[in-house]
Design a protein around this motif. Structure first.
Motif, PDB file in Angstrom:
ATOM      1  N   UNK A  44      27.486  20.654  51.111  1.00 44.43           N
ATOM      2  CA  UNK A  44      28.457  20.538  50.025  1.00 44.43           C
ATOM      3  C   UNK A  44      27.938  19.871  48.770  1.00 44.43           C
ATOM      4  N   UNK A  45      26.629  19.556  48.739  1.00 38.75           N
ATOM      5  CA  UNK A  45      26.080  18.865  47.568  1.00 38.75           C
ATOM      6  C   UNK A  45      25.610  19.848  46.498  1.00 38.75           C
ATOM      7  N   UNK A  46      25.636  19.396  45.255  1.00 34.81           N
ATOM      8  CA  UNK A  46      25.057  20.168  44.150  1.00 34.81           C
ATOM      9  C   UNK A  46      23.537  20.131  44.306  1.00 34.81           C
ATOM     10  N   UNK A  47      22.819  21.033  43.603  1.00 31.00           N
ATOM     11  CA  UNK A  47      21.354  21.005  43.681  1.00 31.00           C
ATOM     12  C   UNK A  47      20.764  19.649  43.294  1.00 31.00           C
ATOM     13  N   UNK A  48      21.367  18.983  42.297  1.00 31.67           N
ATOM     14  CA  UNK A  48      20.852  17.668  41.877  1.00 31.67           C
ATOM     15  C   UNK A  48      21.070  16.638  42.983  1.00 31.67           C
ATOM     16  N   UNK A  49      22.281  16.650  43.561  1.00 33.29           N
ATOM     17  CA  UNK A  49      22.573  15.699  44.644  1.00 33.29           C
ATOM     18  C   UNK A  49      21.664  15.956  45.851  1.00 33.29           C
TER      19      UNK A  49
END
Ligand code: ADP
Ligand code: MG
Length: 244
Positions: free
Chosen positions: A172-177
Motif C-alpha cells: 500500500x505504499x507509494x514508490x517514494x515510501x
C-alpha cells in the motif's frame, strides 16, 4: 539463527502450510515470496507463536520454540510487524514506541514512574533510527499510511529483537515510501546488525534487498537460495517471474 523444518498448519482439512522449510542465518535479510494464499502470513504466525503447528519444528538459536506462547518468543528476541498496521491510533508516535520499550524492560507507567521520565532516550533513539523523530509527537492515526507502517517497525524495534519479521512491509505504499522502507530495512541490517525475515509481493523490493529468498506455493517450499539461483530456477520462473 532460525531453522524451520517440515512445518505444517491445517485449518480444518485445508493445509495452509504444508511441510515448509526455512533457514535464516544471523545477519541475513531473507525474503519469503509466493502468490496470495501461499501461506506466508501463516508461516510468520507460526514462527511468532500466534498459531500452533500441527507438525514440524521451529528452532530459534538452537531452541525449539513452537510450543511457546507469543510473549515468550518475543522475549527471546523475535519481533514482527503485521500485514495490516497494528498501532495505537489515538496515542502519539512517541507513546506507541515507549510502551513497547517499557514492556521489554518489564516496566510500566505508574504514579512513581511517570511516563514523562522513563525510557525517553531509548524511545527517541528508535524514532530517530527509523526517520520518524520529527513526527514523534503526532497522533499515530494522523500519520500517512507509509509512516504508520514505519511506526509499526519502530514498535517492533522497542522489543530489542535480534530477528525482525516484517509481513509485506511496503504493501500500500507509494514508490517514494517504498524506497524509504527498503533503505530502512537495509540500514537496520547493516548498521544495527539485525537479522530480517520478510515477505513481499513486489519483486523489485525482493531482489533489491534480500540476501536469500525462499519461495512458497500452496504451503510448500519450492526452493530457497541466493537471488540469482532463485531467478534461474525454472519452476520459479514459470510460476512467479513470468517467462521472458
Ligand atoms: P499469504 O500470506 O501467503 O497470502 P496466508 O498465510 O494468509 O497466505 O493464507 C494461506 C491460506 O490459508 C489461504 O488460503 C487462507 O485463506 C488460509 N487461511 C489463513 N488463515 C486462516 C484461518 N485462520 N482459517 C482458515 N483459513 C485460513
Ligand atoms: Mg499474507
Amino acid at each position: 539463527m532460525l531453522t524451520v523444518k517440515n512445518l505444517e498448519k491445517s485449518f480444518d482439512d485445508f493445509k495452509a502450510v504444508n511441510r515448509a522449510n526455512l533457514d535464516v542465518a544471523e545477519g541475513e535479510i531473507v525474503a519469503v515470496i509466493g502468490p496470495n494464499g501461499a501461506g506466508k502470513t501463516t508461516l510468520f504466525n507460526l514462527i511468532t507463536g500466534m498459531l500452533k503447528p500441527n507438525g514440524g519444528t521451529i528452532q530459534f538459536k538452537g531452541e525449539e520454540i513452537s510450543s511457546l506462547p507469543p510473549h515468550r518468543i518475543c522475549k527471546k528476541g523475535v519481533a514482527r510487524s503485521f500485514q495490516v498496521a497494528n498501532i495505537f491510533h489515538r496515542l502519539s508516535a512517541f507513546r506507541n514506541v515507549q510502551v513497547s520499550v517499557l514492556s521489554q524492560q518489564n516496566k510500566s507507567m505508574t504514579l512513581f514512574h511517570p511516563a514523562k521520565r522513563i525510557a525517553v532516550q531509548e524511545t527517541y533513539q528508535i524514532l530517530e533510527n527509523v526517520g520518524l523523530l520529527d513526527k514523534s509527537h503526532k497522533i499515530a492515526g494522523s500519520l500517512s499510511h507509509g509512516d504508520q507502517r514505519i511506526l509499526e517497525i519502530a514498535i517492533a524495534l522497542g522489543n530489542k529483537p535480534s530477528l525482525l519479521i516484517l509481513d509485506e512491509p511496503t504493501a500500500g505504499m507509494s514508490p517514494e515510501e517504498t524506497a524509504t522502507t527498503i533503505a530502512l530495512v537495509k540500514n537496520l541490517a547493516d548498521a544495527q546488525g539485525l537479522t530480517i525475515l520478510f515477505c513481499e509481493h513486489d519483486m523489485d523490493v525482493v531482489f533489491g534487498v534480500a540476501n536469500r529468498i525462499m519461495v512458497m506455493e500452496h504451503g510448500r517450499t519450492i526452493t530457497q537460495g541466493k537471488p540469482d539461483e532463485v531467478k534461474k530456477n525454472q519452476e520459479v520462473q514459470r510460476a512467479y517471474l513470468g517467462e521472458e
